[in-house]
Design a protein around this motif. Structure first.
Motif, PDB file in Angstrom:
ATOM      1  N   ALA A 101     -19.129   9.865 -30.066  1.00 18.90           N
ATOM      2  CA  ALA A 101     -19.843  10.071 -28.962  1.00 18.90           C
ATOM      3  C   ALA A 101     -21.278   9.551 -28.932  1.00 18.90           C
ATOM      4  O   ALA A 101     -21.719   8.968 -29.997  1.00 18.90           O
ATOM      5  CB  ALA A 101     -19.791  11.542 -28.946  1.00 18.90           C
ATOM      6  N   ASP A 102     -22.091   9.583 -27.988  1.00 21.24           N
ATOM      7  CA  ASP A 102     -23.453   9.179 -27.950  1.00 21.24           C
ATOM      8  C   ASP A 102     -24.163   9.916 -28.864  1.00 21.24           C
ATOM      9  O   ASP A 102     -23.919  11.051 -29.156  1.00 21.24           O
ATOM     10  CB  ASP A 102     -24.220   9.219 -26.671  1.00 21.24           C
ATOM     11  N   GLY A 103     -25.085   9.071 -29.832  1.00 20.82           N
ATOM     12  CA  GLY A 103     -26.149   9.755 -30.606  1.00 20.82           C
ATOM     13  C   GLY A 103     -25.256  10.360 -31.784  1.00 20.82           C
ATOM     14  O   GLY A 103     -25.989  11.239 -32.405  1.00 20.82           O
ATOM     15  N   SER A 104     -24.144   9.820 -32.346  1.00 21.89           N
ATOM     16  CA  SER A 104     -23.335  10.564 -33.384  1.00 21.89           C
ATOM     17  C   SER A 104     -24.000  10.386 -34.689  1.00 21.89           C
ATOM     18  O   SER A 104     -23.523  11.162 -35.609  1.00 21.89           O
ATOM     19  CB  SER A 104     -21.854  10.053 -33.346  1.00 21.89           C
ATOM     20  N   PHE A 105     -24.783   9.389 -34.973  1.00 24.90           N
ATOM     21  CA  PHE A 105     -25.407   8.967 -36.382  1.00 24.90           C
ATOM     22  C   PHE A 105     -26.623   8.774 -36.455  1.00 24.90           C
ATOM     23  O   PHE A 105     -27.340   8.527 -35.455  1.00 24.90           O
ATOM     24  CB  PHE A 105     -24.593   7.718 -36.600  1.00 24.90           C
ATOM     25  N   ASP A 106     -27.024   8.849 -37.737  1.00 24.37           N
ATOM     26  CA  ASP A 106     -28.731   8.772 -37.776  1.00 24.37           C
ATOM     27  C   ASP A 106     -28.972   7.343 -38.173  1.00 24.37           C
ATOM     28  O   ASP A 106     -29.906   6.660 -37.965  1.00 24.37           O
ATOM     29  CB  ASP A 106     -28.803   9.451 -39.288  1.00 24.37           C
ATOM     30  N   ALA A 107     -27.855   6.699 -38.612  1.00 28.59           N
ATOM     31  CA  ALA A 107     -27.924   5.163 -38.738  1.00 28.59           C
ATOM     32  C   ALA A 107     -26.654   4.287 -38.515  1.00 28.59           C
ATOM     33  O   ALA A 107     -25.733   4.917 -38.889  1.00 28.59           O
ATOM     34  CB  ALA A 107     -28.625   4.900 -40.185  1.00 28.59           C
ATOM     35  N   VAL A 108     -26.662   3.027 -38.354  1.00 29.33           N
ATOM     36  CA  VAL A 108     -25.559   2.177 -38.470  1.00 29.33           C
ATOM     37  C   VAL A 108     -25.762   0.851 -39.104  1.00 29.33           C
ATOM     38  O   VAL A 108     -26.800   0.363 -38.953  1.00 29.33           O
ATOM     39  CB  VAL A 108     -24.831   2.037 -36.949  1.00 29.33           C
ATOM     40  N   VAL A 109     -24.999   0.375 -40.057  1.00 30.05           N
ATOM     41  CA  VAL A 109     -25.287  -0.562 -40.674  1.00 30.05           C
ATOM     42  C   VAL A 109     -23.894  -1.786 -40.330  1.00 30.05           C
ATOM     43  O   VAL A 109     -22.882  -1.093 -40.337  1.00 30.05           O
ATOM     44  CB  VAL A 109     -25.263  -0.773 -42.286  1.00 30.05           C
ATOM     45  N   ALA A 110     -24.199  -2.931 -40.354  1.00 26.59           N
ATOM     46  CA  ALA A 110     -23.130  -3.926 -40.148  1.00 26.59           C
ATOM     47  C   ALA A 110     -23.435  -4.976 -40.829  1.00 26.59           C
ATOM     48  O   ALA A 110     -24.274  -6.016 -40.656  1.00 26.59           O
ATOM     49  CB  ALA A 110     -23.133  -4.390 -38.854  1.00 26.59           C
ATOM     50  N   ALA A 123     -21.867  -5.783 -28.287  1.00 28.07           N
ATOM     51  CA  ALA A 123     -21.639  -4.791 -29.861  1.00 28.07           C
ATOM     52  C   ALA A 123     -23.010  -4.283 -30.147  1.00 28.07           C
ATOM     53  O   ALA A 123     -22.739  -3.058 -30.554  1.00 28.07           O
ATOM     54  CB  ALA A 123     -21.131  -6.127 -30.817  1.00 28.07           C
ATOM     55  N   LEU A 124     -23.996  -4.969 -29.991  1.00 32.90           N
ATOM     56  CA  LEU A 124     -25.386  -4.238 -30.514  1.00 32.90           C
ATOM     57  C   LEU A 124     -25.798  -3.103 -29.682  1.00 32.90           C
ATOM     58  O   LEU A 124     -26.267  -2.130 -29.925  1.00 32.90           O
ATOM     59  CB  LEU A 124     -26.433  -5.365 -30.457  1.00 32.90           C
ATOM     60  N   VAL A 125     -25.474  -3.359 -28.275  1.00 30.37           N
ATOM     61  CA  VAL A 125     -25.781  -2.121 -27.172  1.00 30.37           C
ATOM     62  C   VAL A 125     -24.868  -1.063 -27.650  1.00 30.37           C
ATOM     63  O   VAL A 125     -25.269   0.119 -27.657  1.00 30.37           O
ATOM     64  CB  VAL A 125     -25.513  -2.731 -25.918  1.00 30.37           C
ATOM     65  N   GLU A 126     -23.748  -1.419 -27.917  1.00 28.32           N
ATOM     66  CA  GLU A 126     -22.724  -0.272 -28.453  1.00 28.32           C
ATOM     67  C   GLU A 126     -23.093   0.425 -29.626  1.00 28.32           C
ATOM     68  O   GLU A 126     -23.087   1.519 -29.927  1.00 28.32           O
ATOM     69  CB  GLU A 126     -21.164  -0.695 -28.566  1.00 28.32           C
ATOM     70  N   LEU A 127     -23.447  -0.285 -30.434  1.00 26.23           N
ATOM     71  CA  LEU A 127     -23.909   0.329 -31.937  1.00 26.23           C
ATOM     72  C   LEU A 127     -25.392   1.253 -31.486  1.00 26.23           C
ATOM     73  O   LEU A 127     -25.616   2.352 -32.186  1.00 26.23           O
ATOM     74  CB  LEU A 127     -24.637  -0.698 -32.569  1.00 26.23           C
ATOM     75  N   ARG A 128     -25.992   0.776 -30.396  1.00 30.67           N
ATOM     76  CA  ARG A 128     -27.323   1.734 -30.000  1.00 30.67           C
ATOM     77  C   ARG A 128     -26.547   2.753 -29.349  1.00 30.67           C
ATOM     78  O   ARG A 128     -27.341   3.813 -29.799  1.00 30.67           O
ATOM     79  CB  ARG A 128     -28.180   0.897 -29.265  1.00 30.67           C
ATOM     80  N   ARG A 129     -25.702   2.976 -28.726  1.00 33.32           N
ATOM     81  CA  ARG A 129     -25.237   4.067 -27.937  1.00 33.32           C
ATOM     82  C   ARG A 129     -24.770   5.183 -29.272  1.00 33.32           C
ATOM     83  O   ARG A 129     -25.124   6.424 -28.825  1.00 33.32           O
ATOM     84  CB  ARG A 129     -23.984   3.906 -27.171  1.00 33.32           C
ATOM     85  N   VAL A 130     -24.371   4.862 -30.192  1.00 30.83           N
ATOM     86  CA  VAL A 130     -23.804   5.581 -30.958  1.00 30.83           C
ATOM     87  C   VAL A 130     -24.875   6.324 -32.138  1.00 30.83           C
ATOM     88  O   VAL A 130     -24.256   7.158 -32.865  1.00 30.83           O
ATOM     89  CB  VAL A 130     -22.362   5.283 -32.032  1.00 30.83           C
ATOM     90  N   VAL A 131     -26.108   5.734 -32.025  1.00 34.13           N
ATOM     91  CA  VAL A 131     -27.214   6.164 -32.998  1.00 34.13           C
ATOM     92  C   VAL A 131     -28.171   6.987 -32.245  1.00 34.13           C
ATOM     93  O   VAL A 131     -28.459   6.928 -30.927  1.00 34.13           O
ATOM     94  CB  VAL A 131     -27.968   5.154 -33.294  1.00 34.13           C
TER      95      VAL A 131
END
Length: 265
Positions: A101-110, A123-131
């Protein structure tokens, strides 16, 4: 629908987890600490490790007391990461669509992942969605120049007279600190910082050879696609080239340069 490059990536990494873990994984692990620092991952951080591979970054985040979810597009990597990072929730997922879901994480790393996706900006837009708002992202990719780690294999292929196949290419961007910064900014990340991380990886030459010999990555497809006679010629050339670079401790030095960029949601 997966594009031609994404489809090629799935083929390239299929079943490669153990061979990767025993060869190139140690090289890629060198940036794990800096990556987690850039994403401000610490005790209590709910972090998503995208493209976890054998779970190296996930395990490092767990050691910091973080709450870790890790995903990978390759099933054999998912299984290996689950074994290597007990305590993490490890799932199969393929960028640019994540099952969160949107905003599920405090941080994302790849860690060395964005360059393996056909449309990096998507991909980077999707990573922003879940943070969550105010959360952080950190990514690494290889610098476009200055890396000698894979050059030994390419020199051996050249000496053996191997013609390289033309593989599908992703949407391109400048593999520089400025290019990676621009990619994150275009995807909506704020306060982007981007720079280089340089180190020298030291490895046993037979361990290093086991990567392409095991079919890992694009270089592995080339090497394992040769006839037995040509494979032997490539290995002979590699052995000679590696011997020229051998240190007294029996290891070869492989200079590496990565790009590390971070931003805020």
């Amino acid at each position: 629908m997966a594009g031609e490059f994404d489809t090629h990536e799935r083929h390239m990494w299929a079943g490669a987890a153990d061979a990767y873990a025993g060869s190139f994984a140690a090289l890629c692990a060198a940036t794990a600490g800096a990556l987690l620092d850039a994403a401000a991952v610490g005790a209590g951080t709910r972090v998503l490790d995208v493209g976890t591979g054998p779970g190296t970054v996930a395990a490092a985040a767990l050691a910091r007391g973080a709450e870790v979810v890790a995903v990978d597009a390759e099933p054999s990597m998912v299984a290996l990461a689950a074994a290597n990072a007990p305590g993490a929730e490890v799932r199969h997922a393929v960028l640019p669509r994540l099952p969160f879901a949107d905003g599920s994480f405090d941080a994302v790393v790849a860690n060395f992942v964005v360059n393996h996706v056909e449309d990096q900006q998507a991909a980077l837009v999707e990573l922003r969605r879940v943070v969550r708002p105010g959360g952080r992202l950190a990514v690494t990719i290889w610098h476009g120049t200055g890396n000698e780690a894979m050059s030994l294999f390419n020199l051996a292929l050249d000496e053996a007279g191997v013609e390289r196949p033309v593989y599908p290419a992703p949407v391109d961007f400048a593999r520089t600190a400025e290019g990676l910064r621009g990619l994150l900014e275009q995807a909506g990340w704020a306060g982007v910082d981007s720079g280089e991380v340089a180190w020298t990886h030291r490895e046993d030459p037979e361990v290093w050879w086991s990567g392409p010999a095991g079919g890992v990555a694009g270089i592995g497809l080339v090497v394992t696609g040769q006839t037995p006679e040509m494979f032997a010629r490539v290995k002979s050339a590699y052995d000679r080239l590696a011997a020229e670079r051998l240190a007294p401790d029996g290891l070869i030095a492989l200079p590496a340069v990565a790009l590390l960029a971070s931003g805020q949601c």
